[in-house]
Motif scaffolding. Structure first.
Motif, PDB file in Angstrom:
ATOM      1  N   VAL A 168       0.845  -1.205   0.000  1.00 21.44           N
ATOM      2  CA  VAL A 168       0.000   0.000   0.000  1.00 21.44           C
ATOM      3  C   VAL A 168       0.878   1.252   0.000  1.00 21.44           C
ATOM      4  O   VAL A 168       0.609   2.212  -0.731  1.00 21.44           O
ATOM      5  N   VAL A 169       1.936   1.211   0.783  1.00 22.28           N
ATOM      6  CA  VAL A 169       2.846   2.359   0.857  1.00 22.28           C
ATOM      7  C   VAL A 169       3.522   2.563  -0.508  1.00 22.28           C
ATOM      8  O   VAL A 169       3.659   3.692  -0.991  1.00 22.28           O
ATOM      9  N   PHE A 170       3.898   1.449  -1.114  1.00 26.09           N
ATOM     10  CA  PHE A 170       4.547   1.536  -2.442  1.00 26.09           C
ATOM     11  C   PHE A 170       3.621   2.214  -3.440  1.00 26.09           C
ATOM     12  O   PHE A 170       4.006   3.179  -4.116  1.00 26.09           O
ATOM     13  N   TRP A 171       2.378   1.739  -3.530  1.00 25.26           N
ATOM     14  CA  TRP A 171       1.460   2.289  -4.534  1.00 25.26           C
ATOM     15  C   TRP A 171       1.064   3.737  -4.219  1.00 25.26           C
ATOM     16  O   TRP A 171       0.803   4.525  -5.122  1.00 25.26           O
ATOM     17  N   ARG A 172       1.055   4.063  -2.898  1.00 24.02           N
ATOM     18  CA  ARG A 172       0.766   5.458  -2.532  1.00 24.02           C
ATOM     19  C   ARG A 172       1.889   6.357  -3.063  1.00 24.02           C
ATOM     20  O   ARG A 172       1.662   7.424  -3.615  1.00 24.02           O
ATOM     21  N   GLY A 173       3.126   5.900  -2.904  1.00 24.79           N
ATOM     22  CA  GLY A 173       4.287   6.648  -3.411  1.00 24.79           C
ATOM     23  C   GLY A 173       4.199   6.834  -4.922  1.00 24.79           C
ATOM     24  O   GLY A 173       4.464   7.922  -5.448  1.00 24.79           O
ATOM     25  N   VAL A 174       3.780   5.758  -5.595  1.00 26.57           N
ATOM     26  CA  VAL A 174       3.669   5.822  -7.064  1.00 26.57           C
ATOM     27  C   VAL A 174       2.622   6.855  -7.465  1.00 26.57           C
ATOM     28  O   VAL A 174       2.862   7.716  -8.315  1.00 26.57           O
ATOM     29  N   SER A 175       1.445   6.807  -6.799  1.00 25.24           N
ATOM     30  CA  SER A 175       0.367   7.728  -7.190  1.00 25.24           C
ATOM     31  C   SER A 175       0.710   9.174  -6.838  1.00 25.24           C
ATOM     32  O   SER A 175       0.294  10.102  -7.527  1.00 25.24           O
ATOM     33  N   THR A 176       1.500   9.378  -5.773  1.00 21.08           N
ATOM     34  CA  THR A 176       1.879  10.741  -5.393  1.00 21.08           C
ATOM     35  C   THR A 176       2.791  11.361  -6.464  1.00 21.08           C
ATOM     36  O   THR A 176       2.664  12.538  -6.806  1.00 21.08           O
ATOM     37  N   SER A 177       3.709  10.540  -6.967  1.00 18.06           N
ATOM     38  CA  SER A 177       4.709  11.086  -7.906  1.00 18.06           C
ATOM     39  C   SER A 177       4.236  11.136  -9.338  1.00 18.06           C
ATOM     40  O   SER A 177       4.825  11.835 -10.162  1.00 18.06           O
ATOM     41  N   THR A 178       3.227  10.342  -9.661  1.00 11.38           N
ATOM     42  CA  THR A 178       2.818  10.251 -11.070  1.00 11.38           C
ATOM     43  C   THR A 178       1.810  11.343 -11.415  1.00 11.38           C
ATOM     44  O   THR A 178       0.841  11.547 -10.686  1.00 11.38           O
ATOM     45  N   THR A 179       2.079  12.026 -12.503  1.00 12.52           N
ATOM     46  CA  THR A 179       1.114  13.029 -12.983  1.00 12.52           C
ATOM     47  C   THR A 179       0.633  12.612 -14.373  1.00 12.52           C
ATOM     48  O   THR A 179       1.288  11.822 -15.058  1.00 12.52           O
ATOM     49  N   VAL A 180      -0.498  13.184 -14.743  1.00 12.73           N
ATOM     50  CA  VAL A 180      -1.031  12.889 -16.085  1.00 12.73           C
ATOM     51  C   VAL A 180      -0.032  13.356 -17.139  1.00 12.73           C
ATOM     52  O   VAL A 180       0.212  12.676 -18.138  1.00 12.73           O
ATOM     53  N   TYR A 196      14.283  20.328 -20.365  1.00 14.80           N
ATOM     54  CA  TYR A 196      15.003  20.989 -19.276  1.00 14.80           C
ATOM     55  C   TYR A 196      15.100  22.498 -19.527  1.00 14.80           C
ATOM     56  O   TYR A 196      14.804  23.306 -18.659  1.00 14.80           O
ATOM     57  N   VAL A 197      15.502  22.828 -20.777  1.00  8.59           N
ATOM     58  CA  VAL A 197      15.686  24.248 -21.114  1.00  8.59           C
ATOM     59  C   VAL A 197      14.362  25.005 -20.996  1.00  8.59           C
ATOM     60  O   VAL A 197      14.298  26.105 -20.463  1.00  8.59           O
ATOM     61  N   TRP A 198      13.304  24.402 -21.482  1.00  4.97           N
ATOM     62  CA  TRP A 198      11.998  25.077 -21.434  1.00  4.97           C
ATOM     63  C   TRP A 198      11.278  24.864 -20.100  1.00  4.97           C
ATOM     64  O   TRP A 198      10.188  25.385 -19.880  1.00  4.97           O
ATOM     65  N   GLY A 199      11.879  24.049 -19.239  1.00  6.68           N
ATOM     66  CA  GLY A 199      11.303  23.809 -17.915  1.00  6.68           C
ATOM     67  C   GLY A 199       9.958  23.109 -17.958  1.00  6.68           C
ATOM     68  O   GLY A 199       9.098  23.332 -17.095  1.00  6.68           O
ATOM     69  N   ILE A 200       9.776  22.247 -18.956  1.00 11.18           N
ATOM     70  CA  ILE A 200       8.478  21.570 -19.077  1.00 11.18           C
ATOM     71  C   ILE A 200       8.453  20.354 -18.165  1.00 11.18           C
ATOM     72  O   ILE A 200       9.314  19.473 -18.253  1.00 11.18           O
ATOM     73  N   GLY A 201       7.466  20.298 -17.298  1.00  8.78           N
ATOM     74  CA  GLY A 201       7.225  19.101 -16.482  1.00  8.78           C
ATOM     75  C   GLY A 201       8.376  18.719 -15.579  1.00  8.78           C
ATOM     76  O   GLY A 201       8.590  17.558 -15.275  1.00  8.78           O
ATOM     77  N   MET A 202       9.200  19.717 -15.164  1.00  6.58           N
ATOM     78  CA  MET A 202      10.369  19.370 -14.359  1.00  6.58           C
ATOM     79  C   MET A 202      10.035  19.150 -12.883  1.00  6.58           C
ATOM     80  O   MET A 202      10.765  18.486 -12.176  1.00  6.58           O
ATOM     81  N   SER A 203       8.931  19.790 -12.395  1.00  9.78           N
ATOM     82  CA  SER A 203       8.629  19.661 -10.971  1.00  9.78           C
ATOM     83  C   SER A 203       8.019  18.299 -10.678  1.00  9.78           C
ATOM     84  O   SER A 203       7.195  17.802 -11.434  1.00  9.78           O
ATOM     85  N   VAL A 204       8.477  17.679  -9.602  1.00  7.41           N
ATOM     86  CA  VAL A 204       7.913  16.383  -9.207  1.00  7.41           C
ATOM     87  C   VAL A 204       7.504  16.439  -7.742  1.00  7.41           C
ATOM     88  O   VAL A 204       8.102  17.139  -6.943  1.00  7.41           O
ATOM     89  N   SER A 205       6.449  15.701  -7.391  1.00  3.58           N
ATOM     90  CA  SER A 205       6.037  15.656  -5.988  1.00  3.58           C
ATOM     91  C   SER A 205       6.479  14.326  -5.393  1.00  3.58           C
ATOM     92  O   SER A 205       6.412  13.294  -6.044  1.00  3.58           O
TER      93      SER A 205
END
Lengths: 269, 247
Positions: free
Chosen positions: A185-197, A259-268
């Motif tokens: 459960v902890v593993f999948w919670r970590g996955v869902s927290t970090s994954t974005t559409v 990276y240069v355009w800063g697209i989608g670089m932020s992760v939770s």
């Protein structure tokens, strides 16, 4: 033959080769675009057959490699992160790595080895057997008849295979972490927290782009096969090697651009 | 008779490699014309120019009054049918599907009309029984027959046959010659045949052009009988009196 003459001949040969490749690529693009106007010219039956071979046929190996990749990554990172007491973050790292980079890359390499090579061998054998000449003299351009359905199949198959590879990788990671005492459960919670559409879409778009490269390179290698006994072998090898080079270079360029355009670089986390 | 194919001072070969120079002949509508010569003399190269696969290196070539070019290409492909040396049937399709393919792509016939026409072509080459067989399941001679059926599907004006006897036993080869004569009689089509088989030449040819690798050109033109009996050329005499000359 002197050095200058050899260099000159090699350069002329290379330029002629490059010209031929570009002409074929141009013909493929023009044929592809002309389908927008005349969609009925698209050989849908051939597309479905090639799609089935590329996707369903490649699924077992993709699942297997994806799963093992997840297992390896989880083992390697968990052993380091455990010493800091943060092994639960392995799930976040796995999700980001698989969805953004490793899923599409590893699937594309599998597609190049399996489907790209088979496209080159199939079309190359047809060339040696004069079937491409037969198509031409029947007024059916080989590019429209053989290349486009296969390239479209590779583009369509890649996102499907990528998703399966990513899921298999996560399952592999989950099993390893459970063995190390991290609850699933902890593993999948970590996955869902970090994954974005966005992250998933980025991976799938990359997958489709890699599919385009693998399909085009494989088919064009087949069309350019020399009519000799070892011609098909050389085309197949060249299709796989150039596909992997193209995938890596394109992925590198995309990494720099995002990276240069800063697209989608932020992760939770 | 009205010529359907005309070559005037044609240089044949590939960019950077002229194989035959200054070739001039014409093929009359309805005749069986043979491109003849030893191995590697350029017969197939000339045929590749005639069917538009390779551009000529010099001179003038017309088929049905048109020169090969981007504007005339599609129209000319509709006027010719080609049987390649290997048959070149598509391995993933049955014989029937191979014949159906050009009909699906280029006609407005409905499915049953297409099937009827394809079966008609297969019957014409005595291959109706093998319609549902894959090319890998039939013999070399049958593959060539099926390839002829596919070439006949769109009723071309000229049928090109590249080495129809190659790899066939004498009986099958002779049967294929009979088929060519039968088709000539029934369809009034023009045939251009690449071969070096003397029995075939004497059986089917109206006229022949002979090429020589060493002299890079055409060395004789006429009926097989004329070539055999009246030619002064030592190569032609050797070819007709002793069989094929290599080199």
């Amino acid at each position: 033959m002197g050095l200058f003459e050899r260099v000159g001949r090699a350069t002329v040969g290379w330029l002629a080769d490059a010209r031929e490749r570009m002409a074929l690529l141009g013909e493929s693009v023009v044929s592809g675009l002309s389908l927008i106007v005349r969609p009925r010219q698209f050989r849908f039956g051939d597309f479905l057959l090639a799609f089935q071979r590329a996707s369903y046929g490649g699924l077992p190996i993709t699942l297997c490699i994806g799963f093992l990749l997840g297992v390896i990554l989880a083992f390697q990172t968990a052993s380091v992160l455990k010493s800091f007491g943060v092994e639960t973050f392995v799930s976040n790292m796995l999700a980001i790595a698989l969805f953004r980079e490793l899923g599409p890359i590893i699937t594309a390499v599998i597609l190049a080895g399996r489907t790209g090579s088979s496209f080159a061998a199939e079309i190359g054998t047809m060339k040696v057997n004069e079937e491409l000449d037969a198509l031409t003299t029947m007024g059916l351009p080989p590019v429209r008849f053989l290349v486009l359905p296969r390239v479209a199949a590779a583009i369509a198959a890649m996102p499907v295979l990528t998703i399966f590879a990513e899921l298999a990788g996560l399952v592999g990671g989950a099993i390893v972490l459970q063995m190390m005492g991290v609850p699933t459960v902890v593993f999948w919670r970590g996955v869902s927290t970090s994954t974005t559409v966005y992250m998933i879409c980025e991976g799938l778009t990359k997958g489709a782009l890699f599919g385009l490269l693998v399909g085009l390179i494989g088919c064009l290698a087949g069309v350019r096969t020399e009519s000799s006994s070892d011609g098909v072998g050389r085309s197949t090898t060249s299709a796989v090697v150039w596909s992997i080079v193209a995938i890596t270079v394109t992925d590198g360029l995309l990494a720099v651009i995002t990276y240069v355009w800063g697209i989608g670089m932020s992760v939770s986390l | 008779m009205e010529p359907i194919i005309e070559l005037e001072h044609v240089d044949a070969g590939y960019p950077g490699a002229v194989i035959l120079k200054d070739v001039t002949f014409s093929v009359a509508r309805g005749e069986v014309f043979i491109l003849l010569g030893g191995s590697g003399c350029g017969k197939t190269t000339i045929m590749r120019h005639l069917i538009g696969l390779n551009p000529i290196l010099g001179g003038k070539l017309t088929v049905a009054g048109m020169s090969w070019g981007p504007e005339t290409r599609d129209a000319l492909f509709r006027k010719i049918g080609v049987m390649y040396q290997s048959g070149a049937l598509f391995g993933s399709m049955t014989c029937l599907e191979n014949v159906l393919l050009p009909l699906e792509e280029f006609t407005r016939m409905n499915a049953s009309e297409r099937r009827e026409r394809a079966m008609e072509c297969l019957k014409a080459v005595e291959m109706a029984d093998a319609a549902d067989k894959m090319p890998s399941e039939i013999s070399g001679g049958m593959r060539k027959r099926a390839a002829i059926a596919r070439a006949l599907a769109l009723e071309p004006e000229v049928l090109f046959l590249d080495e129809p006897s190659a790899g066939l036993d004498p009986i099958t080869s002779s049967a294929l010659d009979d088929l060519i004569l039968k088709l000539k009689e029934e369809t009034k089509m023009t045939f251009v045949v690449v071969t070096h088989e003397l029995p075939s030449i004497f059986k089917i040819a109206d006229r022949a052009a002979m090429f020589d690798k060493a002299r890079h050109g055409m060395i004789a033109l006429g009926t097989p009988q004329e070539l055999k009996e009246t030619s002064e050329d030592p190569f032609v005499r050797k070819f007709f009196n002793r069989g094929e000359v290599h080199g």
